[in-house]
Motif scaffolding. Sequence first.
Motif, PDB file in Angstrom:
ATOM      1  N   UNK A   1    -104.953 -31.224  45.484  1.00 10.57           N
ATOM      2  CA  UNK A   1    -106.108 -31.193  46.098  1.00 10.57           C
ATOM      3  C   UNK A   1    -106.616 -33.022  45.575  1.00 10.57           C
ATOM      4  N   UNK A   2    -105.860 -32.993  44.109  1.00  6.23           N
ATOM      5  CA  UNK A   2    -105.473 -34.453  43.703  1.00  6.23           C
ATOM      6  C   UNK A   2    -104.940 -35.258  44.232  1.00  6.23           C
ATOM      7  N   UNK A   3    -104.208 -35.390  44.836  1.00  9.05           N
ATOM      8  CA  UNK A   3    -103.233 -35.883  45.920  1.00  9.05           C
ATOM      9  C   UNK A   3    -104.427 -36.325  46.891  1.00  9.05           C
ATOM     10  N   UNK A   4    -104.517 -35.196  47.912  1.00 12.62           N
ATOM     11  CA  UNK A   4    -105.315 -35.307  48.690  1.00 12.62           C
ATOM     12  C   UNK A   4    -106.647 -35.840  48.809  1.00 12.62           C
ATOM     13  N   UNK A   5    -107.192 -36.429  47.645  1.00  9.24           N
ATOM     14  CA  UNK A   5    -108.332 -36.917  47.196  1.00  9.24           C
ATOM     15  C   UNK A   5    -107.585 -38.336  47.330  1.00  9.24           C
ATOM     16  N   UNK A   6    -106.921 -38.284  46.618  1.00  8.97           N
ATOM     17  CA  UNK A   6    -105.753 -40.292  46.424  1.00  8.97           C
ATOM     18  C   UNK A   6    -105.704 -40.779  48.060  1.00  8.97           C
ATOM     19  N   UNK A   7    -104.857 -39.977  48.582  1.00 10.21           N
ATOM     20  CA  UNK A   7    -104.609 -40.034  50.325  1.00 10.21           C
ATOM     21  C   UNK A   7    -106.318 -40.931  51.073  1.00 10.21           C
ATOM     22  N   UNK A   8    -107.180 -39.557  50.462  1.00  4.01           N
ATOM     23  CA  UNK A   8    -108.574 -40.293  51.266  1.00  4.01           C
ATOM     24  C   UNK A   8    -108.956 -41.253  50.882  1.00  4.01           C
ATOM     25  N   UNK A   9    -108.509 -41.775  49.621  1.00  5.32           N
ATOM     26  CA  UNK A   9    -109.193 -43.024  49.117  1.00  5.32           C
ATOM     27  C   UNK A   9    -108.769 -44.037  48.943  1.00  5.32           C
ATOM     28  N   UNK A  10    -107.150 -43.892  49.112  1.00  3.26           N
ATOM     29  CA  UNK A  10    -106.058 -44.627  49.539  1.00  3.26           C
ATOM     30  C   UNK A  10    -106.175 -45.622  48.185  1.00  3.26           C
ATOM     31  N   UNK A  11    -105.663 -44.349  47.326  1.00  3.80           N
ATOM     32  CA  UNK A  11    -105.206 -44.552  46.064  1.00  3.80           C
ATOM     33  C   UNK A  11    -103.903 -44.055  45.560  1.00  3.80           C
ATOM     34  N   UNK A  12    -102.855 -45.659  45.102  1.00  3.18           N
ATOM     35  CA  UNK A  12    -101.320 -45.074  45.115  1.00  3.18           C
ATOM     36  C   UNK A  12    -100.862 -45.173  43.923  1.00  3.18           C
TER      37      UNK A  12
ATOM     38  N   UNK B   1    -111.845 -31.310  53.097  1.00  2.00           N
ATOM     39  CA  UNK B   1    -112.004 -31.395  51.799  1.00  2.00           C
ATOM     40  C   UNK B   1    -112.141 -30.364  51.378  1.00  2.00           C
ATOM     41  N   UNK B   2    -113.763 -30.493  50.334  1.00  4.59           N
ATOM     42  CA  UNK B   2    -114.890 -29.816  49.802  1.00  4.59           C
ATOM     43  C   UNK B   2    -113.928 -28.151  50.423  1.00  4.59           C
TER      44      UNK B   2
ATOM     45  N   UNK C   1    -106.106 -22.361  47.413  1.00 10.14           N
ATOM     46  CA  UNK C   1    -104.815 -21.609  47.769  1.00 10.14           C
ATOM     47  C   UNK C   1    -104.519 -22.128  49.282  1.00 10.14           C
ATOM     48  N   UNK C   2    -105.126 -22.774  49.735  1.00  4.94           N
ATOM     49  CA  UNK C   2    -104.605 -23.130  51.199  1.00  4.94           C
ATOM     50  C   UNK C   2    -103.797 -24.640  51.042  1.00  4.94           C
ATOM     51  N   UNK C   3    -104.574 -25.069  50.399  1.00  2.55           N
ATOM     52  CA  UNK C   3    -103.668 -26.142  50.174  1.00  2.55           C
ATOM     53  C   UNK C   3    -102.597 -26.183  49.674  1.00  2.55           C
ATOM     54  N   UNK C   4    -102.275 -25.529  48.728  1.00  2.00           N
ATOM     55  CA  UNK C   4    -101.118 -24.871  48.140  1.00  2.00           C
ATOM     56  C   UNK C   4     -99.997 -24.620  49.252  1.00  2.00           C
ATOM     57  N   UNK C   5    -100.467 -23.519  50.098  1.00  2.00           N
ATOM     58  CA  UNK C   5     -99.966 -23.281  51.112  1.00  2.00           C
ATOM     59  C   UNK C   5     -99.246 -24.206  51.987  1.00  2.00           C
ATOM     60  N   UNK C   6    -100.087 -25.262  52.132  1.00  2.00           N
ATOM     61  CA  UNK C   6     -99.359 -26.648  52.751  1.00  2.00           C
ATOM     62  C   UNK C   6     -98.461 -27.467  51.846  1.00  2.00           C
ATOM     63  N   UNK C   7     -98.513 -26.934  50.481  1.00  2.00           N
ATOM     64  CA  UNK C   7     -97.632 -27.801  49.657  1.00  2.00           C
ATOM     65  C   UNK C   7     -98.573 -29.081  49.411  1.00  2.00           C
ATOM     66  N   UNK C   8     -99.608 -28.703  49.581  1.00  2.00           N
ATOM     67  CA  UNK C   8    -100.612 -30.133  49.377  1.00  2.00           C
ATOM     68  C   UNK C   8    -101.301 -29.726  47.423  1.00  2.00           C
TER      69      UNK C   8
END
Length: 73
Positions: free
Chosen positions: A59-70, A44-45, A50-57
């Motif tokens: 960074x904060x949301x991806x970190x939460x997904x990876x760490x399992x914080x819902x 992720x780093x 911009x690449x994340x935004x192009x995918x509709x994601x």
Amino acid sequence: MANTTIDTPRGLSWAVLTTPLAAIGRFLVLIAESSFRYRALERLRLVSDAQLAARGLTRDGEIRRIMGVSAIL
């Protein structure tokens, strides 16, 4: 020609005390770096915001997904 001698105190040297602690530290880092979460965060780093935004994601949301914080704590 001059000679220099260094006297060390008798007893345990610092190396005897610090070497096992350094080995334990290296082992703990190795365990942490082998974690799937660590590897996912490293990938992720490398992705730009911009690449994340192009995918509709986000960074904060991806970190939460990876760490399992819902939910926000």
